[in-house]
Design an enzyme around this catalytic site. Sequence first.
Site, PDB file in Angstrom:
ATOM      1  N   GLY A  10     -15.909 -41.449  45.059  1.00 43.82           N
ATOM      2  CA  GLY A  10     -14.752 -41.817  44.235  1.00 43.82           C
ATOM      3  C   GLY A  10     -15.064 -42.921  43.243  1.00 43.82           C
ATOM      4  O   GLY A  10     -14.627 -42.883  42.085  1.00 43.82           O
TER       5      GLY A  10
ATOM      6  N   LYS B 253     -11.397 -28.343  42.765  1.00 40.27           N
ATOM      7  CA  LYS B 253     -10.212 -28.420  41.910  1.00 40.27           C
ATOM      8  C   LYS B 253     -10.470 -28.963  40.514  1.00 40.27           C
ATOM      9  O   LYS B 253     -11.166 -29.964  40.351  1.00 40.27           O
ATOM     10  CB  LYS B 253      -9.198 -29.343  42.569  1.00 40.27           C
TER      11      LYS B 253
ATOM     12  N   GLY C 235     -20.402 -37.897  47.627  1.00 40.54           N
ATOM     13  CA  GLY C 235     -19.559 -36.858  48.218  1.00 40.54           C
ATOM     14  C   GLY C 235     -20.305 -35.566  48.460  1.00 40.54           C
ATOM     15  O   GLY C 235     -21.404 -35.562  49.008  1.00 40.54           O
TER      16      GLY C 235
ATOM     17  N   ARG D 125     -25.828 -45.204  54.362  1.00 39.64           N
ATOM     18  CA  ARG D 125     -25.081 -46.346  53.817  1.00 39.64           C
ATOM     19  C   ARG D 125     -25.513 -47.663  54.462  1.00 39.64           C
ATOM     20  O   ARG D 125     -25.516 -48.702  53.810  1.00 39.64           O
ATOM     21  CB  ARG D 125     -23.586 -46.148  54.027  1.00 39.64           C
TER      22      ARG D 125
HETATM   23  P1  AMP Z   1     -14.777 -31.257  45.732  1.00 41.73           P
HETATM   24  O1  AMP Z   1     -14.449 -32.107  46.933  1.00 41.73           O
HETATM   25  O2  AMP Z   1     -13.664 -31.061  44.787  1.00 41.73           O
HETATM   26  O3  AMP Z   1     -16.082 -31.674  45.079  1.00 41.73           O
HETATM   27  O4  AMP Z   1     -15.009 -29.809  46.332  1.00 41.73           O
HETATM   28  C1  AMP Z   1     -16.048 -29.504  47.197  1.00 41.73           C
HETATM   29  C2  AMP Z   1     -15.673 -28.313  48.000  1.00 41.73           C
HETATM   30  O5  AMP Z   1     -15.396 -27.228  47.133  1.00 41.73           O
HETATM   31  C3  AMP Z   1     -16.764 -27.863  48.928  1.00 41.73           C
HETATM   32  O6  AMP Z   1     -16.332 -28.007  50.256  1.00 41.73           O
HETATM   33  C4  AMP Z   1     -16.956 -26.392  48.580  1.00 41.73           C
HETATM   34  O7  AMP Z   1     -17.077 -25.573  49.714  1.00 41.73           O
HETATM   35  C5  AMP Z   1     -15.706 -26.056  47.818  1.00 41.73           C
HETATM   36  N1  AMP Z   1     -15.902 -24.940  46.890  1.00 41.73           N
HETATM   37  C6  AMP Z   1     -16.792 -24.835  45.911  1.00 41.73           C
HETATM   38  N2  AMP Z   1     -16.699 -23.637  45.308  1.00 41.73           N
HETATM   39  C7  AMP Z   1     -15.723 -22.965  45.914  1.00 41.73           C
HETATM   40  C8  AMP Z   1     -15.151 -21.666  45.760  1.00 41.73           C
HETATM   41  N3  AMP Z   1     -15.605 -20.828  44.815  1.00 41.73           N
HETATM   42  N4  AMP Z   1     -14.153 -21.318  46.568  1.00 41.73           N
HETATM   43  C9  AMP Z   1     -13.696 -22.162  47.522  1.00 41.73           C
HETATM   44  N5  AMP Z   1     -14.192 -23.395  47.718  1.00 41.73           N
HETATM   45  C10 AMP Z   1     -15.191 -23.797  46.934  1.00 41.73           C
END
Ligand code: AMP
Length: 396
Positions: free
Chosen positions: A377, A198, A354, A35
């Site tokens: 974000g 999520k 991210g 950054r």
């Molecule tokens: P996000 O911040 O929503 O983009 O989520 C990223 C995080 O989701 C990472 O730290 C991954 O380790 C986690 N992740 C991805 N797939 C899975 C899964 N099948 N089970 C649990 N965590 C997951």
Amino acid sequence: MNTVDQCNFKDKKAIVRVDFNVPLDADFNITDDKRMRAALPTIQKILNDGGAVILMSHLGRPKEGPTDKYSLKHILGDLSRMLDLPVKFADDCIGEDAVNKAKNLFPGEVLLLENLRFHKEEEKGDVAFAEKLSKLADVYVNDAFGTAHRAHASTTIIAQFFPKAKYFGYLMAEEIKNAEKVINGPERPFTAIMGGAKVSDKILLIENLLGKVDNLIIGGGMAYTFAKAQGGEIGTSLLEEDRMPLCLELLEKAKAKGVNLILPIDTVIADRFDNAANKDQVDSGNVPADWMGLDIGSKTIALFSEVIRNSKTLLWNGPMGVFEMANFEQGTRAVAEAVVEATKNGAFSLIGGGDSAAAIAKFGLENEVSYVSTGGGALLEYMEGKELPGVKAIQE
Ligand code: AMP
């Protein structure tokens, strides 16, 4: 676009909002200076014109006012080395010291202000606080894409005090150009790859993308809520039960819009959330009780890779599995490699910030894709179709 190229900064003082929110280790060493490096061209342009630069940024999330842990003085040495000049420092971003140091700043000199978030007025978008910052300089430049989705004092509110002297820095301009290229007029086929933990975080994004993409690939933790909603067994995999109806709705919407929504057909499972867990591979919707899906399976890798390789525009946000664990990084790595291959064949690939940026860096493929965004974000909100306050404030 109103960029710093439209201004000659000779004998002017520019206050530049940068995103120096860099990760620091326990000894305050910067562990990733991307950054900071990304802001250098804008700073150099102002200095080369014969202007002076006042830098302002946040670092971390200080809750209690000034806190040593979140002081920007920890990055002063690195910044001075990067710019090859001794950067001055004001240990409060407003107040007498900042005013005096700004007043006595000569062309070619750089002053770094202490963490903006030591004042709660920053995040509140306080007008009086923004006005105090504005008094330090003649020109305002915003080069902090990572915070462009926040209407904070330094990212948005301050712009009103520079009605004829406000500009985008090069990084902001590049981020906006690349995001626009993908969302308004992508070369087709356009494929979005969504992953991460999520569904709930990505609903608005998926809905907006359904009106734009040819293919929507969904992997990662969020795919299990889709599998369960379709009647599958997912064991102890990530689940957002209350989002199951929404998943079915999104599938229907995709069908109605003629979008090819592609979900995993198999999954790598583990008997606990641990890199050393026992592993197996099963078809989607067939996860035994007490097992959890932590990555996409090999058939899914082949399916996703084929679609990605045949695309001309790619937007990737979110890992395909728990890529932080070596035993469950394979799906994310394979998707990254397919994106690289498509890029070599002429596709434009934009990697959301991210976790996707972290993954692509982990695999050493940062320079093999078209662009890795510095804003997680902010890019997501842009792709959701929202107007970013930090962008609007310069354009108005
Ligand atoms: P996000 O911040 O929503 O983009 O989520 C990223 C995080 O989701 C990472 O730290 C991954 O380790 C986690 N992740 C991805 N797939 C899975 C899964 N099948 N089970 C649990 N965590 C997951």
